[in-house]
Scaffold this motif. Structure first.
Motif, PDB file in Angstrom:
ATOM      1  N   ARG B 113       0.844  -1.203   0.000  1.00  0.00           N
ATOM      2  CA  ARG B 113       0.000   0.000   0.000  1.00  0.00           C
ATOM      3  C   ARG B 113       0.872   1.243   0.000  1.00  0.00           C
ATOM      4  O   ARG B 113       1.886   1.307   0.676  1.00  0.00           O
ATOM      5  CB  ARG B 113      -0.878   0.031   1.255  1.00  0.00           C
ATOM      6  CG  ARG B 113      -1.963  -0.987   1.265  1.00  0.00           C
ATOM      7  CD  ARG B 113      -3.151  -0.562   0.445  1.00  0.00           C
ATOM      8  NE  ARG B 113      -4.234  -1.535   0.516  1.00  0.00           N
ATOM      9  CZ  ARG B 113      -5.308  -1.501  -0.254  1.00  0.00           C
ATOM     10  NH1 ARG B 113      -5.453  -0.558  -1.137  1.00  0.00           N
ATOM     11  NH2 ARG B 113      -6.238  -2.415  -0.123  1.00  0.00           N
ATOM     12  N   LYS B 114       0.422   2.222  -0.726  1.00  0.00           N
ATOM     13  CA  LYS B 114       1.159   3.489  -0.736  1.00  0.00           C
ATOM     14  C   LYS B 114       0.985   4.165   0.618  1.00  0.00           C
ATOM     15  O   LYS B 114      -0.107   4.157   1.190  1.00  0.00           O
ATOM     16  CB  LYS B 114       0.557   4.416  -1.789  1.00  0.00           C
ATOM     17  CG  LYS B 114       1.070   4.207  -3.177  1.00  0.00           C
ATOM     18  CD  LYS B 114       0.454   5.298  -4.029  1.00  0.00           C
ATOM     19  CE  LYS B 114       0.947   5.229  -5.427  1.00  0.00           C
ATOM     20  NZ  LYS B 114       0.246   6.194  -6.280  1.00  0.00           N
ATOM     21  N   PRO B 115       2.064   4.781   1.119  1.00  0.00           N
ATOM     22  CA  PRO B 115       1.926   5.473   2.410  1.00  0.00           C
ATOM     23  C   PRO B 115       1.078   6.735   2.258  1.00  0.00           C
ATOM     24  O   PRO B 115       1.067   7.373   1.204  1.00  0.00           O
ATOM     25  CB  PRO B 115       3.379   5.841   2.747  1.00  0.00           C
ATOM     26  CG  PRO B 115       4.083   5.865   1.451  1.00  0.00           C
ATOM     27  CD  PRO B 115       3.409   4.864   0.568  1.00  0.00           C
ATOM     28  N   GLU B 116       0.361   7.082   3.310  1.00  0.00           N
ATOM     29  CA  GLU B 116      -0.516   8.251   3.239  1.00  0.00           C
ATOM     30  C   GLU B 116       0.119   9.491   3.834  1.00  0.00           C
ATOM     31  O   GLU B 116      -0.205  10.600   3.449  1.00  0.00           O
ATOM     32  CB  GLU B 116      -1.821   7.966   3.991  1.00  0.00           C
ATOM     33  CG  GLU B 116      -2.666   6.911   3.310  1.00  0.00           C
ATOM     34  CD  GLU B 116      -3.783   6.452   4.229  1.00  0.00           C
ATOM     35  OE1 GLU B 116      -4.401   7.337   4.847  1.00  0.00           O
ATOM     36  OE2 GLU B 116      -3.993   5.237   4.331  1.00  0.00           O
ATOM     37  N   THR B 117       0.970   9.295   4.807  1.00  0.00           N
ATOM     38  CA  THR B 117       1.600  10.461   5.440  1.00  0.00           C
ATOM     39  C   THR B 117       3.102  10.367   5.282  1.00  0.00           C
ATOM     40  O   THR B 117       3.647   9.321   4.961  1.00  0.00           O
ATOM     41  CB  THR B 117       1.279  10.514   6.945  1.00  0.00           C
ATOM     42  OG1 THR B 117       1.883   9.353   7.545  1.00  0.00           O
ATOM     43  CG2 THR B 117      -0.205  10.517   7.184  1.00  0.00           C
ATOM     44  N   LEU B 118       3.759  11.470   5.547  1.00  0.00           N
ATOM     45  CA  LEU B 118       5.211  11.501   5.407  1.00  0.00           C
ATOM     46  C   LEU B 118       5.889  10.545   6.371  1.00  0.00           C
ATOM     47  O   LEU B 118       6.902   9.931   6.066  1.00  0.00           O
ATOM     48  CB  LEU B 118       5.734  12.925   5.638  1.00  0.00           C
ATOM     49  CG  LEU B 118       5.800  13.779   4.384  1.00  0.00           C
ATOM     50  CD1 LEU B 118       6.010  15.236   4.745  1.00  0.00           C
ATOM     51  CD2 LEU B 118       6.896  13.305   3.470  1.00  0.00           C
ATOM     52  N   ASP B 119       5.323  10.428   7.570  1.00  0.00           N
ATOM     53  CA  ASP B 119       5.922   9.502   8.541  1.00  0.00           C
ATOM     54  C   ASP B 119       5.872   8.082   8.023  1.00  0.00           C
ATOM     55  O   ASP B 119       6.854   7.342   8.096  1.00  0.00           O
ATOM     56  CB  ASP B 119       5.149   9.556   9.871  1.00  0.00           C
ATOM     57  CG  ASP B 119       5.254  10.929  10.493  1.00  0.00           C
ATOM     58  OD1 ASP B 119       4.301  11.330  11.173  1.00  0.00           O
ATOM     59  OD2 ASP B 119       6.293  11.574  10.285  1.00  0.00           O
ATOM     60  N   GLU B 120       4.701   7.758   7.514  1.00  0.00           N
ATOM     61  CA  GLU B 120       4.543   6.396   6.997  1.00  0.00           C
ATOM     62  C   GLU B 120       5.507   6.135   5.860  1.00  0.00           C
ATOM     63  O   GLU B 120       5.988   5.021   5.673  1.00  0.00           O
ATOM     64  CB  GLU B 120       3.123   6.209   6.457  1.00  0.00           C
ATOM     65  CG  GLU B 120       2.110   5.853   7.508  1.00  0.00           C
ATOM     66  CD  GLU B 120       0.747   5.621   6.868  1.00  0.00           C
ATOM     67  OE1 GLU B 120      -0.251   5.880   7.553  1.00  0.00           O
ATOM     68  OE2 GLU B 120       0.715   5.204   5.690  1.00  0.00           O
ATOM     69  N   TYR B 121       5.750   7.169   5.081  1.00  0.00           N
ATOM     70  CA  TYR B 121       6.565   7.033   3.873  1.00  0.00           C
ATOM     71  C   TYR B 121       7.897   6.362   4.172  1.00  0.00           C
ATOM     72  O   TYR B 121       8.283   5.396   3.516  1.00  0.00           O
ATOM     73  CB  TYR B 121       6.794   8.418   3.258  1.00  0.00           C
ATOM     74  CG  TYR B 121       7.344   8.384   1.863  1.00  0.00           C
ATOM     75  CD1 TYR B 121       8.716   8.437   1.635  1.00  0.00           C
ATOM     76  CD2 TYR B 121       6.490   8.294   0.764  1.00  0.00           C
ATOM     77  CE1 TYR B 121       9.213   8.403   0.343  1.00  0.00           C
ATOM     78  CE2 TYR B 121       6.993   8.258  -0.522  1.00  0.00           C
ATOM     79  CZ  TYR B 121       8.349   8.319  -0.728  1.00  0.00           C
ATOM     80  OH  TYR B 121       8.845   8.287  -1.995  1.00  0.00           O
ATOM     81  N   VAL B 122       8.587   6.883   5.180  1.00  0.00           N
ATOM     82  CA  VAL B 122       9.908   6.334   5.496  1.00  0.00           C
ATOM     83  C   VAL B 122       9.794   4.880   5.912  1.00  0.00           C
ATOM     84  O   VAL B 122      10.575   4.021   5.501  1.00  0.00           O
ATOM     85  CB  VAL B 122      10.560   7.173   6.622  1.00  0.00           C
ATOM     86  CG1 VAL B 122      11.866   6.563   7.023  1.00  0.00           C
ATOM     87  CG2 VAL B 122      10.743   8.593   6.150  1.00  0.00           C
ATOM     88  N   ASN B 123       8.786   4.606   6.752  1.00  0.00           N
ATOM     89  CA  ASN B 123       8.580   3.235   7.238  1.00  0.00           C
ATOM     90  C   ASN B 123       8.311   2.272   6.091  1.00  0.00           C
ATOM     91  O   ASN B 123       8.934   1.222   5.968  1.00  0.00           O
ATOM     92  CB  ASN B 123       7.361   3.185   8.171  1.00  0.00           C
ATOM     93  CG  ASN B 123       7.798   3.414   9.595  1.00  0.00           C
ATOM     94  OD1 ASN B 123       8.981   3.346   9.898  1.00  0.00           O
ATOM     95  ND2 ASN B 123       6.830   3.670  10.464  1.00  0.00           N
ATOM     96  N   VAL B 124       7.337   2.689   5.271  1.00  0.00           N
ATOM     97  CA  VAL B 124       6.930   1.825   4.167  1.00  0.00           C
ATOM     98  C   VAL B 124       8.130   1.544   3.257  1.00  0.00           C
ATOM     99  O   VAL B 124       8.377   0.408   2.840  1.00  0.00           O
ATOM    100  CB  VAL B 124       5.781   2.477   3.352  1.00  0.00           C
ATOM    101  CG1 VAL B 124       5.563   1.743   2.054  1.00  0.00           C
ATOM    102  CG2 VAL B 124       4.505   2.485   4.166  1.00  0.00           C
ATOM    103  N   LYS B 125       8.875   2.594   3.013  1.00  0.00           N
ATOM    104  CA  LYS B 125      10.022   2.434   2.108  1.00  0.00           C
ATOM    105  C   LYS B 125      11.009   1.408   2.650  1.00  0.00           C
ATOM    106  O   LYS B 125      11.466   0.521   1.930  1.00  0.00           O
ATOM    107  CB  LYS B 125      10.702   3.791   1.941  1.00  0.00           C
ATOM    108  CG  LYS B 125      11.587   3.868   0.748  1.00  0.00           C
ATOM    109  CD  LYS B 125      11.966   5.309   0.461  1.00  0.00           C
ATOM    110  CE  LYS B 125      13.261   5.292  -0.351  1.00  0.00           C
ATOM    111  NZ  LYS B 125      13.922   6.581  -0.372  1.00  0.00           N
ATOM    112  N   SER B 126      11.348   1.525   3.930  1.00  0.00           N
ATOM    113  CA  SER B 126      12.349   0.594   4.449  1.00  0.00           C
ATOM    114  C   SER B 126      11.773  -0.811   4.573  1.00  0.00           C
ATOM    115  O   SER B 126      12.456  -1.801   4.341  1.00  0.00           O
ATOM    116  CB  SER B 126      12.923   1.080   5.774  1.00  0.00           C
ATOM    117  OG  SER B 126      11.930   1.034   6.762  1.00  0.00           O
TER     118      SER B 126
END
Lengths: 157, 362
Positions: B113-126
């Motif tokens: 799933r694509k991250p919705e917030t900037l915080d999630e972004y880093v997590n999802v990416k790693s």
């Protein structure tokens, strides 16, 4: 101006065509293909189209989910190589009609024939797009005629 | 039905069904057995979500060159904050039992799933990077063990099989994304930089695809769902491993004369004119051999005479020998005449027959 090899690499890392203009063992070829594939696939969009690999230079261009890669001597002109690659792509596009990876997979012989009309022993031997295409269509016509003749012979006509 | 399969893999709720609906036009049917067992952790008021592991579906591919019905397997692993979920999956897929399963795969599609917030972004990416790396390692170890089994080592490049399937990592938009964008204007929209993700996943051989994108990019390449279909179409769904291995070798060697079965056709195999030359060559070789035999018989008879210390007339060859040779010559001529105008297979058979006959005669 001596091209050492031409490789067509898909975005999935599969080699779709490899033409060698020097004599190498299978092991050496595999090594070059592996190394060059890793190098080229790892490039970002804004990076230069030329890179160095061992004693030679590698020139590549990305077209429609395929990487066209040419290995040249370190004394060769990279921009001319890029032009040669571009000419090859234009020929293929003109011949296949909006060439895509599938066309090259299922009609790879034509891709080799076109390259052979363009490059001889690693040197550009025919720069006229019209002439190359004319020769390939003549070849096609000949193949078709032979194919028909074969069929007639088999039928006993 | 093609012999190879697509594997759609991801943690729960990563959009596998959404993806399949887009790709095939329908969703897989949930079987009655797919309801996961209740564990103590799940004995809450919530309904247990049926697991999607083990489901199957089909994709129909239709191109101007071929049509194929490709079976799809769906698999799921637990979504844990560390790697245990995906590692568990990778371990089970590395077991001897799963060996055949992995060999039957033609494509692996990882969904997230694509991250919705900037915080999630880093997590999802790693997370994604870690999980893709684990999948990649599983594939490598599978083919390493396969090659060792087959007795291939690095020296023997001919039949080294490598993962030649399609690897895709597909970003599915979050299910709640639509409601967010219209209401919350304060939230920054996440810029999903496709290039960043491409570079992230490329070392593992995975191509990044954002399913929301449409059309073509600057290179004229397709995006989104169209690219997924295009990538899947480039795989040989109906070829065997041997053909694929032989073709890989053929491409590397730069042979431009091999057919879709992976057999090499060099000069003299296809073209009729060249073919008869090849046949002639065999005949010539045989003629040379018989001539050599002839000569040997001659010289041996010379030697015998020499040993006696006398100079004698060279003994004439016994009639039977000459007859034999004549027979051989005649036979070869006959076969050559018969061979003209026959397809390759039959000529080879004739050549074999002839060789047998000659051996017998000699």
């Amino acid at each position: 101006m001596a091209v050492q090899y031409v490789i067509l690499l898909s975005r999935q890392g599969k080699v779709r065509l490899a033409k060698w203009f020097l004599t190498l063992s299978l092991k050496e070829k595999s090594k070059i293909v592996k190394d060059v594939s890793t190098l080229v696939l790892g490039r970002r969009t804004k990076m230069c189209n030329f890179l160095e690999y061992k004693e030679s230079k590698v020139v590549y261009r990305r077209y429609a989910s395929l990487f066209f890669i040419a290995g040249v001597d370190s004394t060769d002109n990279e921009l001319i190589t890029l032009e040669i690659i571009h000419r090859y792509v234009e020929q293929m596009d003109r011949y296949y009609g909006n060439v895509c990876e599938l066309d090259i997979i299922f009609n790879f012989q034509k891709a080799y024939y076109i390259l052979d009309e363009l490059l001889l022993a690693g040197e550009l031997q025919e720069s006229s797009k019209r002439d190359v295409l004319r020769r390939i269509s003549q070849q096609d016509a000949l193949e078709e005629a032979e194919g028909d003749e074969e069929k007639f012979n088999r039928l006993g006509i | 039905m093609s012999s190879k399969r697509i594997l759609v893999l991801g943690p729960p709720k990563s959009g596998k069904f959404t993806f399949l609906k887009e790709l095939t036009g329908s969703t897989p049917t949930l079987s009655a057995n797919s309801t996961s067992a209740l564990t103590s952790a799940e004995t809450t008021a919530e309904q247990p979500r049926p697991t999607h592991a083990g489901l199957s579906h089909t994709l129909t591919l239709s191109t101007k060159y071929f049509e194929a019905e490709v079976p799809i397997w769906i698999d799921e692993y637990d979504d844990t904050s560390d790697d245990t979920g995906i590692r568990g999956w990778a371990t089970s897929f590395s077991s001897a039992d799963a060996h055949e399963v992995v060999s039957a795969l033609g494509a692996i599609i990882y969904t997230f799933r694509k991250p919705e917030t900037l915080d999630e972004y880093v997590n999802v990416k790693s997370n994604v990077e870690r999980e893709i790396r684990i999948i990649h390692e599983m594939l490598i170890s599978h083919y390493e063990s396969q090659n060792m089994e087959d007795g291939q080592d690095e020296e023997n490049f001919d039949e080294l099989i490598d993962w030649d399937g399609i690897s895709l990592a597909v970003a599915i938009p979050s299910a709640t994304a639509k409601t967010l964008s219209s209401d919350d204007k304060n939230k920054e929209s996440i810029e999903f930089d496709a290039e960043e993700w491409e570079t992230l996943l490329q070392p593992f051989g995975f191509e990044f695809i954002d399913i929301e994108q449409k059309g073509r990019n600057d290179y004229g390449e397709l995006l989104g769902l169209d690219r997924i279909k295009e990538a899947l179409e480039t795989y040989g769904w109906d070829t065997t491993d041997e053909a694929a291995g032989a073709r890989q070798r053929g491409i590397l060697e730069g042979y431009d004369e091999y057919d879709s079965d992976g057999r090499h056709h060099g000069f003299g195999d296809d073209d009729d004119e060249l073919d008869s030359d090849g046949f002639d060559q065999e005949l010539r070789e045989m003629q040379l051999e018989t001539a050599a035999l002839h000569f040997a018989m001659d010289s041996s008879s010379h030697q015998r005479d020499g040993q006696d210390g006398e100079i004698r007339q060279p003994k004439p060859l016994p009639e039977s020998d000459i007859d034999e040779l004549e027979q051989i010559m005649l036979r070869m001529k006959q076969v050559k005449e018969r061979g003209e105008g026959l397809p390759l297979e039959e000529r080879k058979k004739l050549a074999d027959e002839l060789a047998d006959d000659l051996l017998r005669l000699l």
